[in-house]
Design a protein around this motif. Sequence first.
Motif, PDB file in Angstrom:
ATOM      1  N   PHE A   1      -7.024  -7.975   1.282  1.00  0.00           N
ATOM      2  CA  PHE A   1      -7.754  -8.486   2.185  1.00  0.00           C
ATOM      3  C   PHE A   1      -9.627  -7.771   2.152  1.00  0.00           C
ATOM      4  O   PHE A   1      -9.526  -6.834   1.517  1.00  0.00           O
ATOM      5  CB  PHE A   1      -7.575  -7.538   3.516  1.00  0.00           C
ATOM      6  N   GLY A   2     -10.331  -8.136   3.154  1.00  0.00           N
ATOM      7  CA  GLY A   2     -11.541  -8.189   3.360  1.00  0.00           C
ATOM      8  C   GLY A   2     -11.729  -6.932   4.090  1.00  0.00           C
ATOM      9  O   GLY A   2     -10.859  -7.008   5.629  1.00  0.00           O
ATOM     10  N   SER A   3     -12.888  -6.541   4.316  1.00  0.00           N
ATOM     11  CA  SER A   3     -13.514  -5.833   5.942  1.00  0.00           C
ATOM     12  C   SER A   3     -15.140  -5.656   5.783  1.00  0.00           C
ATOM     13  O   SER A   3     -15.905  -5.143   4.834  1.00  0.00           O
ATOM     14  CB  SER A   3     -13.221  -4.178   5.579  1.00  0.00           C
TER      15      SER A   3
ATOM     16  N   ASN B   1      -5.722  -4.351  -3.077  1.00  0.00           N
ATOM     17  CA  ASN B   1      -6.824  -4.934  -3.880  1.00  0.00           C
ATOM     18  C   ASN B   1      -6.398  -4.857  -5.312  1.00  0.00           C
ATOM     19  O   ASN B   1      -6.938  -5.551  -5.869  1.00  0.00           O
ATOM     20  CB  ASN B   1      -7.636  -4.919  -2.798  1.00  0.00           C
TER      21      ASN B   1
ATOM     22  N   THR C   1       0.722  -1.130   0.296  1.00  0.00           N
ATOM     23  CA  THR C   1      -0.110   0.720  -0.270  1.00  0.00           C
ATOM     24  C   THR C   1       0.753   0.946   0.038  1.00  0.00           C
ATOM     25  O   THR C   1       0.372   2.441  -0.116  1.00  0.00           O
ATOM     26  CB  THR C   1      -0.265   0.288   1.598  1.00  0.00           C
TER      27      THR C   1
ATOM     28  N   SER D   1     -10.081  -9.758   8.243  1.00  0.00           N
ATOM     29  CA  SER D   1     -11.494  -8.911   7.700  1.00  0.00           C
ATOM     30  C   SER D   1     -12.864  -8.667   8.384  1.00  0.00           C
ATOM     31  O   SER D   1     -13.784  -8.716   8.183  1.00  0.00           O
ATOM     32  CB  SER D   1     -12.002  -9.796   6.072  1.00  0.00           C
TER      33      SER D   1
ATOM     34  N   ARG E   1      -8.727   2.673   6.195  1.00  0.00           N
ATOM     35  CA  ARG E   1      -9.238   1.070   6.100  1.00  0.00           C
ATOM     36  C   ARG E   1      -9.132   0.726   4.569  1.00  0.00           C
ATOM     37  O   ARG E   1      -8.959   0.027   3.473  1.00  0.00           O
ATOM     38  CB  ARG E   1      -9.466   0.778   6.723  1.00  0.00           C
TER      39      ARG E   1
ATOM     40  N   THR F   1     -13.773  -4.488  -5.372  1.00  0.00           N
ATOM     41  CA  THR F   1     -12.704  -4.763  -5.334  1.00  0.00           C
ATOM     42  C   THR F   1     -12.317  -5.813  -6.390  1.00  0.00           C
ATOM     43  O   THR F   1     -11.747  -5.263  -7.255  1.00  0.00           O
ATOM     44  CB  THR F   1     -11.576  -4.345  -4.262  1.00  0.00           C
TER      45      THR F   1
ATOM     46  N   TYR G   1     -14.826  -4.827  -0.416  1.00  0.00           N
ATOM     47  CA  TYR G   1     -14.233  -6.276  -1.167  1.00  0.00           C
ATOM     48  C   TYR G   1     -14.847  -6.965  -2.385  1.00  0.00           C
ATOM     49  O   TYR G   1     -14.624  -6.752  -2.981  1.00  0.00           O
ATOM     50  CB  TYR G   1     -14.440  -7.054  -0.253  1.00  0.00           C
TER      51      TYR G   1
ATOM     52  N   ASP H   1      -6.666   2.137   1.870  1.00  0.00           N
ATOM     53  CA  ASP H   1      -5.950   0.735   1.921  1.00  0.00           C
ATOM     54  C   ASP H   1      -6.326  -0.585   1.257  1.00  0.00           C
ATOM     55  O   ASP H   1      -5.475  -1.077   0.488  1.00  0.00           O
ATOM     56  CB  ASP H   1      -5.433  -0.350   3.486  1.00  0.00           C
ATOM     57  N   GLU H   2      -7.209  -1.427   1.325  1.00  0.00           N
ATOM     58  CA  GLU H   2      -8.094  -1.844   0.873  1.00  0.00           C
ATOM     59  C   GLU H   2      -8.365  -1.533  -0.451  1.00  0.00           C
ATOM     60  O   GLU H   2      -7.763  -2.543  -1.386  1.00  0.00           O
ATOM     61  CB  GLU H   2      -9.341  -1.626   1.228  1.00  0.00           C
TER      62      GLU H   2
END
Length: 256
Positions: A88-90, A109, A60, A191, A101, A153, A150, A104-105
């Motif tokens: 990664f996911g959230s 991604n 990132t 996540s 966050r 992406t 997520y 960053d995702e």
Amino acid sequence: MSYPFSSALITGASSGIGEAMVHELGDRGVDMVLVARRRDVLEALAERYPNCEVLVADLTTEQGLAAVAERIGDVDRPVDLVVNNAGFGSAGAFVGIDADRLDDEIALNIAALTRLSHAALTVMMQRRRGWVLNVSSIAGFQASPGLAVYAATKAYVTSLSESLHAEAASAGVVVTALCPGLTRTGFQEVSGTEHFVDRFPDFVWTSAHQVARDGLAAVAKGKTVAVPGAVYKGIVAATGVTPRPLVRWLSGRLGR
Ligand SMILES: NC(=O)c1ccc[n+]([C@@H]2O[C@H](COP(=O)([O-])OP(=O)(O)OC[C@H]3O[C@@H](n4cnc5c(N)ncnc54)[C@H](OP(=O)(O)O)[C@@H]3O)[C@@H](O)[C@H]2O)c1
């Protein structure tokens, strides 16, 4: 299975699907460059295989991305296969997730995967040899309320990879999107989807090793999109013929 590539760079090599790819490739004598942020984990993995380099990078950051892009572009140490796996996911309501966050995702991604695909195809298409495996998700085939960014992406990753597959084919280079379903890895903790482990029965979980093997076999065979596991092949086929409002509703119920 023996692979046509003799060297590989894997992002997100320190855990889960990426780590399973390291074992699959390392056991077959493929030289590797392992990329992630945790140096100690990467160094312990690298000790198990000959000709295994460690490249610590936060993808990132501009500095981390530049270092990995430069390594991919090094014509004196060519990399046959690039696996863009870090991601990664959230989980949660869109407005409840910290905006930094989500930045960053998207940076990891989407932006990092795009930049490293660009670096890889630039040298591979000149060389007229190479393979790129982009790790997407079945979440990219439909909207996923509760995992909205997520899923978006991963829709991007699958779409980009399909387009690049067509563009690179004439130069003898393969680009494949790997779209796993639920796979027990560090992903659930990162996540915030640990509750999925109890909610979903064993038969819907794929092992990281199966995902790794199916993905590597697919890119080696020149496939455009790979969906590991019969359950997920069926879900993806059904999604294509189910009305979108129903798919959204179902996906929102499952993600709660
Ligand atoms: N598990 C699933 O159910 C599932 C399903 C479909 C798709 N996927 C996809 O599979 C891929 C691999 O995930 P996983 O399930 O194996 O999860 P994981 O076990 O959490 O692995 C994620 C990897 O990404 C690396 N990473 C995270 N942030 C990074 C950053 N800023 N810079 C560099 N590396 C970073 C991590 O290493 P460090 O922490 O050491 O940096 C780790 O090696 C992801 O793209 C994910 O979206 C997973």
